[in-house]
Design an enzyme around this catalytic site. Structure first.
Site, mmCIF file in Angstrom:
data_model
loop_
_atom_site.group_PDB
_atom_site.id
_atom_site.type_symbol
_atom_site.label_atom_id
_atom_site.label_comp_id
_atom_site.label_asym_id
_atom_site.label_seq_id
_atom_site.Cartn_x
_atom_site.Cartn_y
_atom_site.Cartn_z
ATOM 1 C CG ASP A 9 -1.942 0.614 0.759
ATOM 2 O OD1 ASP A 9 -2.121 1.472 0.298
ATOM 3 O OD2 ASP A 9 -2.919 1.058 1.988
ATOM 4 C CG ASP A 105 -3.403 3.590 -3.878
ATOM 5 O OD1 ASP A 105 -3.891 3.459 -3.694
ATOM 6 O OD2 ASP A 105 -3.158 4.746 -2.564
ATOM 7 C CD GLU A 106 -5.035 -0.045 -0.520
ATOM 8 O OE1 GLU A 106 -5.149 -1.136 -0.129
ATOM 9 O OE2 GLU A 106 -6.393 0.529 -0.718
#
Length: 403
Positions: A9, A105-106
Protein backbone atom coordinates in the site's frame (compact mmCIF):
# COMPACT_ATOMS: atom_id res chain seq x y z
CA UNK A 1 2.59 -25.22 3.16
CA UNK A 2 1.07 -21.87 4.05
CA UNK A 3 0.90 -19.27 1.33
CA UNK A 4 2.95 -16.08 1.60
CA UNK A 5 0.88 -13.12 0.46
CA UNK A 6 2.04 -9.50 0.47
CA UNK A 7 -0.24 -6.48 0.36
CA UNK A 8 1.64 -3.36 -0.72
CA UNK A 9 0.00 0.00 0.00
CA UNK A 10 1.65 3.21 -1.19
CA UNK A 11 1.78 5.82 1.58
CA UNK A 12 -0.16 9.06 0.93
CA UNK A 13 0.15 8.17 -2.74
CA UNK A 14 -1.31 11.22 -4.52
CA UNK A 15 0.38 13.65 -2.14
CA UNK A 16 3.70 11.78 -2.28
CA UNK A 17 3.73 11.85 -6.09
CA UNK A 18 2.97 15.57 -6.10
CA UNK A 19 5.76 16.26 -3.61
CA UNK A 20 8.30 14.74 -5.98
CA UNK A 21 7.85 17.95 -7.99
CA UNK A 22 7.73 20.15 -4.87
CA UNK A 23 10.59 19.03 -2.58
CA UNK A 24 10.45 22.41 -0.84
CA UNK A 25 7.04 21.40 0.59
CA UNK A 26 8.16 18.03 1.97
CA UNK A 27 7.86 19.12 5.62
CA UNK A 28 4.78 21.32 5.10
CA UNK A 29 1.18 20.13 5.53
CA UNK A 30 -0.03 19.42 1.98
CA UNK A 31 -3.35 18.26 0.54
CA UNK A 32 -4.25 17.29 -3.01
CA UNK A 33 -7.70 18.62 -3.70
CA UNK A 34 -10.21 19.90 -6.21
CA UNK A 35 -10.81 23.56 -7.01
CA UNK A 36 -11.03 25.46 -3.68
CA UNK A 37 -13.47 27.96 -5.28
CA UNK A 38 -15.98 25.25 -6.24
CA UNK A 39 -19.15 24.45 -4.34
CA UNK A 40 -17.88 21.27 -2.73
CA UNK A 41 -14.15 20.99 -3.26
CA UNK A 42 -12.81 18.10 -1.20
CA UNK A 43 -9.49 16.68 -0.02
CA UNK A 44 -8.42 13.80 -2.26
CA UNK A 45 -5.21 13.01 -0.38
CA UNK A 46 -2.93 14.44 2.28
CA UNK A 47 0.64 13.94 3.49
CA UNK A 48 1.78 12.89 6.95
CA UNK A 49 2.28 16.49 8.08
CA UNK A 50 -1.37 17.29 7.26
CA UNK A 51 -2.55 14.12 9.02
CA UNK A 52 -1.03 15.42 12.26
CA UNK A 53 -3.48 18.33 12.11
CA UNK A 54 -6.39 15.91 11.73
CA UNK A 55 -6.92 16.50 8.00
CA UNK A 56 -8.79 13.55 6.50
CA UNK A 57 -9.58 12.41 2.98
CA UNK A 58 -12.99 13.40 1.55
CA UNK A 59 -13.60 16.31 3.90
CA UNK A 60 -14.26 19.72 2.38
CA UNK A 61 -11.38 22.10 1.86
CA UNK A 62 -12.83 24.67 4.24
CA UNK A 63 -13.04 22.02 6.99
CA UNK A 64 -9.43 21.01 6.37
CA UNK A 65 -8.23 24.62 6.45
CA UNK A 66 -10.10 25.25 9.67
CA UNK A 67 -8.01 22.45 11.24
CA UNK A 68 -4.81 23.52 9.47
CA UNK A 69 -4.74 27.21 8.39
CA UNK A 70 -1.32 26.74 6.77
CA UNK A 71 -2.45 23.82 4.60
CA UNK A 72 -0.88 23.94 1.13
CA UNK A 73 -3.30 22.92 -1.63
CA UNK A 74 -2.07 21.20 -4.79
CA UNK A 75 -4.18 20.22 -7.82
CA UNK A 76 -4.36 16.54 -8.82
CA UNK A 77 -2.50 15.08 -11.81
CA UNK A 78 -4.14 11.72 -12.44
CA UNK A 79 -1.93 10.82 -15.39
CA UNK A 80 1.08 10.94 -13.03
CA UNK A 81 -0.64 8.64 -10.53
CA UNK A 82 -1.37 6.11 -13.28
CA UNK A 83 2.24 6.35 -14.47
CA UNK A 84 3.70 5.74 -11.01
CA UNK A 85 1.19 2.96 -10.36
CA UNK A 86 2.48 1.17 -13.47
CA UNK A 87 6.09 1.71 -12.40
CA UNK A 88 5.62 0.35 -8.91
CA UNK A 89 3.68 -2.68 -10.18
CA UNK A 90 6.55 -3.34 -12.59
CA UNK A 91 8.86 -3.58 -9.56
CA UNK A 92 6.44 -6.00 -7.87
CA UNK A 93 6.37 -8.19 -10.99
CA UNK A 94 10.12 -8.74 -10.70
CA UNK A 95 9.39 -10.80 -7.58
CA UNK A 96 6.36 -12.78 -8.78
CA UNK A 97 4.04 -13.02 -11.76
CA UNK A 98 1.08 -13.14 -9.36
CA UNK A 99 0.43 -9.41 -8.83
CA UNK A 100 -3.18 -8.30 -8.42
CA UNK A 101 -3.82 -4.52 -8.29
CA UNK A 102 -6.55 -3.64 -5.80
CA UNK A 103 -6.54 0.08 -6.59
CA UNK A 104 -4.18 2.60 -8.15
CA UNK A 105 -1.94 2.47 -5.05
CA UNK A 106 -2.51 -1.05 -3.64
CA UNK A 107 -1.57 -4.52 -4.89
CA UNK A 108 -1.46 -8.08 -3.60
CA UNK A 109 1.54 -10.28 -4.39
CA UNK A 110 1.67 -14.06 -3.97
CA UNK A 111 5.38 -14.86 -3.51
CA UNK A 112 4.88 -18.45 -2.30
CA UNK A 113 6.30 -20.00 -5.46
CA UNK A 114 9.33 -17.73 -5.64
CA UNK A 115 10.38 -17.66 -1.98
CA UNK A 116 13.15 -20.19 -2.61
CA UNK A 117 14.74 -17.58 -4.87
CA UNK A 118 14.17 -14.75 -2.38
CA UNK A 119 15.86 -15.88 0.84
CA UNK A 120 12.78 -17.91 1.80
CA UNK A 121 11.40 -15.17 4.04
CA UNK A 122 8.34 -13.01 3.38
CA UNK A 123 9.49 -10.18 5.64
CA UNK A 124 12.83 -9.99 3.84
CA UNK A 125 11.05 -9.78 0.47
CA UNK A 126 8.77 -7.02 1.77
CA UNK A 127 11.70 -5.03 3.14
CA UNK A 128 13.57 -5.43 -0.14
CA UNK A 129 10.59 -4.14 -2.11
CA UNK A 130 10.18 -1.15 0.21
CA UNK A 131 13.84 -0.26 -0.20
CA UNK A 132 13.65 -0.47 -3.99
CA UNK A 133 10.50 1.64 -4.25
CA UNK A 134 12.10 4.29 -2.05
CA UNK A 135 15.39 4.31 -3.99
CA UNK A 136 14.00 4.07 -7.54
CA UNK A 137 10.76 6.07 -7.26
CA UNK A 138 11.25 8.25 -4.19
CA UNK A 139 8.03 6.91 -2.65
CA UNK A 140 7.31 4.81 0.42
CA UNK A 141 5.12 1.74 0.79
CA UNK A 142 3.75 -0.18 3.75
CA UNK A 143 3.59 -3.95 3.35
CA UNK A 144 1.54 -6.58 5.11
CA UNK A 145 2.79 -10.18 5.00
CA UNK A 146 0.39 -13.01 5.77
CA UNK A 147 -1.09 -16.33 4.67
CA UNK A 148 -4.16 -14.82 2.99
CA UNK A 149 -5.18 -11.63 1.20
CA UNK A 150 -7.44 -10.22 3.91
CA UNK A 151 -4.83 -10.47 6.67
CA UNK A 152 -2.11 -9.17 4.35
CA UNK A 153 -4.20 -6.04 3.81
CA UNK A 154 -4.75 -5.71 7.55
CA UNK A 155 -0.97 -5.88 7.92
CA UNK A 156 -0.30 -3.05 5.48
CA UNK A 157 -2.80 -0.88 7.39
CA UNK A 158 -1.47 -1.89 10.80
CA UNK A 159 1.63 0.33 10.81
CA UNK A 160 2.33 3.31 8.56
CA UNK A 161 4.23 4.86 6.91
CA UNK A 162 7.00 2.78 5.35
CA UNK A 163 6.67 -0.35 7.49
CA UNK A 164 6.43 -4.13 7.23
CA UNK A 165 3.97 -6.05 9.42
CA UNK A 166 3.87 -9.86 9.51
CA UNK A 167 0.60 -11.54 10.49
CA UNK A 168 1.54 -15.22 10.70
CA UNK A 169 -0.35 -18.46 11.45
CA UNK A 170 1.18 -18.22 14.94
CA UNK A 171 0.40 -14.59 15.88
CA UNK A 172 -2.70 -13.65 13.88
CA UNK A 173 -5.21 -13.97 16.72
CA UNK A 174 -3.14 -11.69 18.96
CA UNK A 175 -2.87 -9.02 16.23
CA UNK A 176 -6.18 -9.31 14.38
CA UNK A 177 -8.86 -10.05 16.94
CA UNK A 178 -8.36 -6.91 19.11
CA UNK A 179 -8.72 -4.63 16.05
CA UNK A 180 -11.98 -2.73 15.48
CA UNK A 181 -14.35 -4.63 13.21
CA UNK A 182 -14.24 -1.75 10.71
CA UNK A 183 -10.57 -2.60 10.01
CA UNK A 184 -11.68 -5.81 8.27
CA UNK A 185 -11.95 -5.72 4.48
CA UNK A 186 -15.47 -4.87 3.24
CA UNK A 187 -16.87 -3.99 6.68
CA UNK A 188 -18.29 -0.55 5.91
CA UNK A 189 -20.28 1.87 8.06
CA UNK A 190 -23.61 0.09 7.50
CA UNK A 191 -22.15 -3.28 8.48
CA UNK A 192 -20.45 -1.70 11.52
CA UNK A 193 -23.75 -0.17 12.65
CA UNK A 194 -25.57 -3.48 12.20
CA UNK A 195 -22.95 -5.40 14.16
CA UNK A 196 -22.77 -2.76 16.90
CA UNK A 197 -26.44 -3.42 17.69
CA UNK A 198 -25.32 -6.88 18.86
CA UNK A 199 -22.29 -5.62 20.78
CA UNK A 200 -19.82 -6.59 18.07
CA UNK A 201 -17.09 -3.98 17.92
CA UNK A 202 -13.90 -6.01 17.40
CA UNK A 203 -12.87 -8.59 14.83
CA UNK A 204 -12.55 -11.14 17.62
CA UNK A 205 -16.17 -10.59 18.64
CA UNK A 206 -17.21 -11.03 15.02
CA UNK A 207 -15.21 -14.27 14.82
CA UNK A 208 -17.03 -15.70 17.84
CA UNK A 209 -20.55 -14.89 16.56
CA UNK A 210 -22.83 -17.68 15.41
CA UNK A 211 -22.48 -17.89 11.62
CA UNK A 212 -26.19 -18.63 11.24
CA UNK A 213 -27.07 -15.43 13.07
CA UNK A 214 -24.68 -13.50 10.85
CA UNK A 215 -26.31 -14.93 7.72
CA UNK A 216 -29.72 -13.94 9.04
CA UNK A 217 -28.48 -10.40 9.64
CA UNK A 218 -26.37 -9.89 6.52
CA UNK A 219 -27.08 -12.70 4.07
CA UNK A 220 -24.13 -14.34 2.27
CA UNK A 221 -21.92 -11.42 3.30
CA UNK A 222 -22.34 -12.48 6.94
CA UNK A 223 -20.78 -15.90 6.31
CA UNK A 224 -18.01 -14.32 4.25
CA UNK A 225 -17.09 -11.86 7.02
CA UNK A 226 -17.17 -14.66 9.58
CA UNK A 227 -14.63 -16.57 7.46
CA UNK A 228 -12.48 -13.47 7.12
CA UNK A 229 -12.46 -12.91 10.89
CA UNK A 230 -11.44 -16.53 11.49
CA UNK A 231 -8.56 -16.55 9.02
CA UNK A 232 -10.40 -18.80 6.55
CA UNK A 233 -10.13 -16.60 3.44
CA UNK A 234 -8.43 -18.49 0.60
CA UNK A 235 -9.06 -16.31 -2.46
CA UNK A 236 -6.16 -16.61 -4.93
CA UNK A 237 -4.08 -13.65 -6.06
CA UNK A 238 -5.01 -13.18 -9.71
CA UNK A 239 -2.58 -11.50 -12.12
CA UNK A 240 -3.81 -8.59 -14.18
CA UNK A 241 -4.02 -10.77 -17.29
CA UNK A 242 -6.64 -12.97 -15.61
CA UNK A 243 -8.78 -10.25 -14.06
CA UNK A 244 -12.28 -10.04 -15.46
CA UNK A 245 -12.69 -7.29 -18.04
CA UNK A 246 -14.85 -4.37 -16.95
CA UNK A 247 -18.59 -4.61 -17.59
CA UNK A 248 -18.91 -0.85 -17.90
CA UNK A 249 -16.72 2.25 -18.06
CA UNK A 250 -18.08 5.60 -16.92
CA UNK A 251 -17.12 9.18 -16.19
CA UNK A 252 -19.17 11.78 -14.31
CA UNK A 253 -18.82 15.41 -13.29
CA UNK A 254 -20.48 17.71 -10.79
CA UNK A 255 -20.32 21.25 -12.20
CA UNK A 256 -19.36 24.53 -10.57
CA UNK A 257 -22.69 25.94 -11.69
CA UNK A 258 -25.83 24.28 -12.97
CA UNK A 259 -25.99 23.71 -16.73
CA UNK A 260 -29.11 25.05 -18.39
CA UNK A 261 -28.41 25.30 -22.14
CA UNK A 262 -28.13 22.57 -24.73
CA UNK A 263 -24.75 23.97 -25.83
CA UNK A 264 -23.30 23.65 -22.32
CA UNK A 265 -24.73 20.17 -21.89
CA UNK A 266 -23.43 19.05 -25.28
CA UNK A 267 -19.93 20.27 -24.43
CA UNK A 268 -20.05 18.46 -21.08
CA UNK A 269 -21.16 15.22 -22.72
CA UNK A 270 -18.27 15.55 -25.20
CA UNK A 271 -15.73 15.88 -22.38
CA UNK A 272 -17.15 12.90 -20.47
CA UNK A 273 -17.47 10.79 -23.63
CA UNK A 274 -13.86 11.64 -24.52
CA UNK A 275 -12.65 10.29 -21.17
CA UNK A 276 -14.77 7.14 -21.52
CA UNK A 277 -13.65 6.53 -25.12
CA UNK A 278 -9.97 6.92 -24.24
CA UNK A 279 -10.29 4.40 -21.41
CA UNK A 280 -12.13 1.97 -23.69
CA UNK A 281 -9.29 2.12 -26.20
CA UNK A 282 -6.74 1.52 -23.44
CA UNK A 283 -8.67 -1.59 -22.37
CA UNK A 284 -9.10 -2.78 -25.96
CA UNK A 285 -12.88 -2.68 -25.43
CA UNK A 286 -15.84 -1.41 -27.42
CA UNK A 287 -19.19 -0.14 -26.14
CA UNK A 288 -22.32 -1.87 -27.35
CA UNK A 289 -24.39 0.94 -25.84
CA UNK A 290 -24.36 4.07 -23.72
CA UNK A 291 -26.13 5.21 -20.55
CA UNK A 292 -26.64 8.78 -19.33
CA UNK A 293 -27.49 9.91 -15.80
CA UNK A 294 -28.31 13.46 -14.76
CA UNK A 295 -28.69 14.87 -11.26
CA UNK A 296 -30.83 17.91 -10.55
CA UNK A 297 -29.93 20.60 -7.99
CA UNK A 298 -32.28 18.90 -5.50
CA UNK A 299 -30.29 15.65 -5.94
CA UNK A 300 -32.86 13.76 -7.99
CA UNK A 301 -31.26 11.30 -10.43
CA UNK A 302 -32.70 10.36 -13.81
CA UNK A 303 -31.13 7.99 -16.34
CA UNK A 304 -31.65 6.26 -19.68
CA UNK A 305 -29.66 3.82 -21.82
CA UNK A 306 -29.59 2.66 -25.43
CA UNK A 307 -27.79 0.14 -27.62
CA UNK A 308 -25.75 1.02 -30.73
CA UNK A 309 -26.20 -0.57 -34.14
CA UNK A 310 -22.53 -1.59 -33.90
CA UNK A 311 -19.97 -1.33 -31.05
CA UNK A 312 -17.76 1.75 -30.80
CA UNK A 313 -14.88 3.26 -28.87
CA UNK A 314 -15.12 6.71 -30.48
CA UNK A 315 -15.87 9.84 -28.48
CA UNK A 316 -18.12 11.38 -31.13
CA UNK A 317 -20.37 8.34 -31.39
CA UNK A 318 -20.64 8.04 -27.60
CA UNK A 319 -21.38 11.77 -27.24
CA UNK A 320 -23.98 11.77 -30.03
CA UNK A 321 -25.68 8.74 -28.50
CA UNK A 322 -25.62 10.36 -25.07
CA UNK A 323 -27.17 13.56 -26.42
CA UNK A 324 -29.90 11.64 -28.21
CA UNK A 325 -30.71 9.88 -24.95
CA UNK A 326 -30.70 13.07 -22.92
CA UNK A 327 -33.10 14.72 -25.38
CA UNK A 328 -35.68 12.06 -24.48
CA UNK A 329 -35.96 13.09 -20.82
CA UNK A 330 -34.46 16.58 -20.44
CA UNK A 331 -35.49 19.94 -21.88
CA UNK A 332 -33.58 23.21 -21.39
CA UNK A 333 -33.47 25.32 -19.34
CA UNK A 334 -34.10 22.70 -16.64
CA UNK A 335 -30.91 22.88 -14.51
CA UNK A 336 -28.43 20.00 -14.36
CA UNK A 337 -26.01 19.69 -11.45
CA UNK A 338 -24.21 16.49 -12.50
CA UNK A 339 -23.86 14.33 -15.61
CA UNK A 340 -22.48 10.82 -16.04
CA UNK A 341 -21.77 8.99 -19.30
CA UNK A 342 -21.28 5.21 -19.09
CA UNK A 343 -20.24 2.80 -21.82
CA UNK A 344 -22.25 -0.42 -21.41
CA UNK A 345 -22.50 -3.86 -23.05
CA UNK A 346 -18.72 -3.94 -23.54
CA UNK A 347 -17.14 -6.35 -25.98
CA UNK A 348 -13.62 -7.43 -26.83
CA UNK A 349 -11.77 -5.63 -29.62
CA UNK A 350 -11.57 -8.70 -31.87
CA UNK A 351 -15.35 -9.10 -31.84
CA UNK A 352 -16.24 -5.44 -32.06
CA UNK A 353 -16.81 -4.61 -35.70
CA UNK A 354 -19.57 -6.18 -37.71
CA UNK A 355 -19.21 -6.75 -41.45
CA UNK A 356 -19.07 -3.39 -43.17
CA UNK A 357 -21.94 -2.45 -45.46
CA UNK A 358 -20.50 -1.57 -48.88
CA UNK A 359 -23.08 1.21 -49.12
CA UNK A 360 -22.22 2.67 -45.69
CA UNK A 361 -21.48 6.32 -46.42
CA UNK A 362 -20.54 6.93 -42.77
CA UNK A 363 -17.49 4.65 -42.97
CA UNK A 364 -15.03 7.29 -44.26
CA UNK A 365 -16.17 9.72 -41.56
CA UNK A 366 -15.73 7.06 -38.90
CA UNK A 367 -12.24 6.22 -40.18
CA UNK A 368 -11.30 9.91 -40.02
CA UNK A 369 -12.61 10.15 -36.45
CA UNK A 370 -10.67 7.01 -35.50
CA UNK A 371 -7.43 8.58 -36.74
CA UNK A 372 -8.18 11.85 -34.93
CA UNK A 373 -8.85 10.21 -31.56
CA UNK A 374 -5.88 7.83 -31.91
CA UNK A 375 -3.65 10.84 -32.56
CA UNK A 376 -5.05 12.52 -29.43
CA UNK A 377 -4.27 9.37 -27.41
CA UNK A 378 -0.63 9.55 -28.52
CA UNK A 379 -0.34 13.23 -27.58
CA UNK A 380 -1.85 12.56 -24.15
CA UNK A 381 0.38 9.55 -23.65
CA UNK A 382 3.42 11.77 -24.13
CA UNK A 383 2.29 15.05 -22.56
CA UNK A 384 -0.60 14.12 -20.24
CA UNK A 385 -4.38 14.19 -20.40
CA UNK A 386 -4.56 17.96 -20.28
CA UNK A 387 -2.42 18.43 -23.39
CA UNK A 388 -5.40 18.22 -25.76
CA UNK A 389 -9.09 17.77 -25.08
CA UNK A 390 -12.56 18.79 -26.16
CA UNK A 391 -14.06 21.87 -24.51
CA UNK A 392 -16.62 21.60 -21.71
CA UNK A 393 -17.88 23.46 -18.60
CA UNK A 394 -15.51 23.26 -15.65
CA UNK A 395 -16.34 20.31 -13.40
CA UNK A 396 -16.33 20.63 -9.64
CA UNK A 397 -15.51 16.96 -9.20
CA UNK A 398 -14.99 14.26 -11.81
CA UNK A 399 -15.71 10.63 -11.00
CA UNK A 400 -14.51 7.73 -13.14
CA UNK A 401 -16.22 4.40 -12.81
CA UNK A 402 -15.19 0.96 -13.98
CA UNK A 403 -17.21 -2.10 -13.04
Amino acid sequence: MDRVILHCDMNSFYASVELLSHPELRDAPVAVCGDPTSRRGIVLAKNEAAKKFGVVTAETIWQARRKCPGLVLLPPHHHLYREYSERVNAIYEEYTDLVEPFSVDESWLDVTGSLHLLDGDGRAVADRIRARVKKELGLTVSVGVSFNKVFAKLGSDYKKPNATTVISPQNWRDIVWPLPVGALLFVGKIAQATLAQFGVRTIGQLASMDVGQLETLMGKAGRQLHEYANGLEHEPVRPRSELEPPKSVGSGSTFQRDLTSRREVGAALSLLSDEVAMRLRRCGMYAGGVAVTLRTPDFQDRSRQKRFASPTHLMRELADGAMELLDTFWKPPAPIRMLTVTAIALTEEADAYEQTDLLDTAAPRREKQEKLESAMDKIRGKYGMGAVRFGAPSPEKKEDTLS
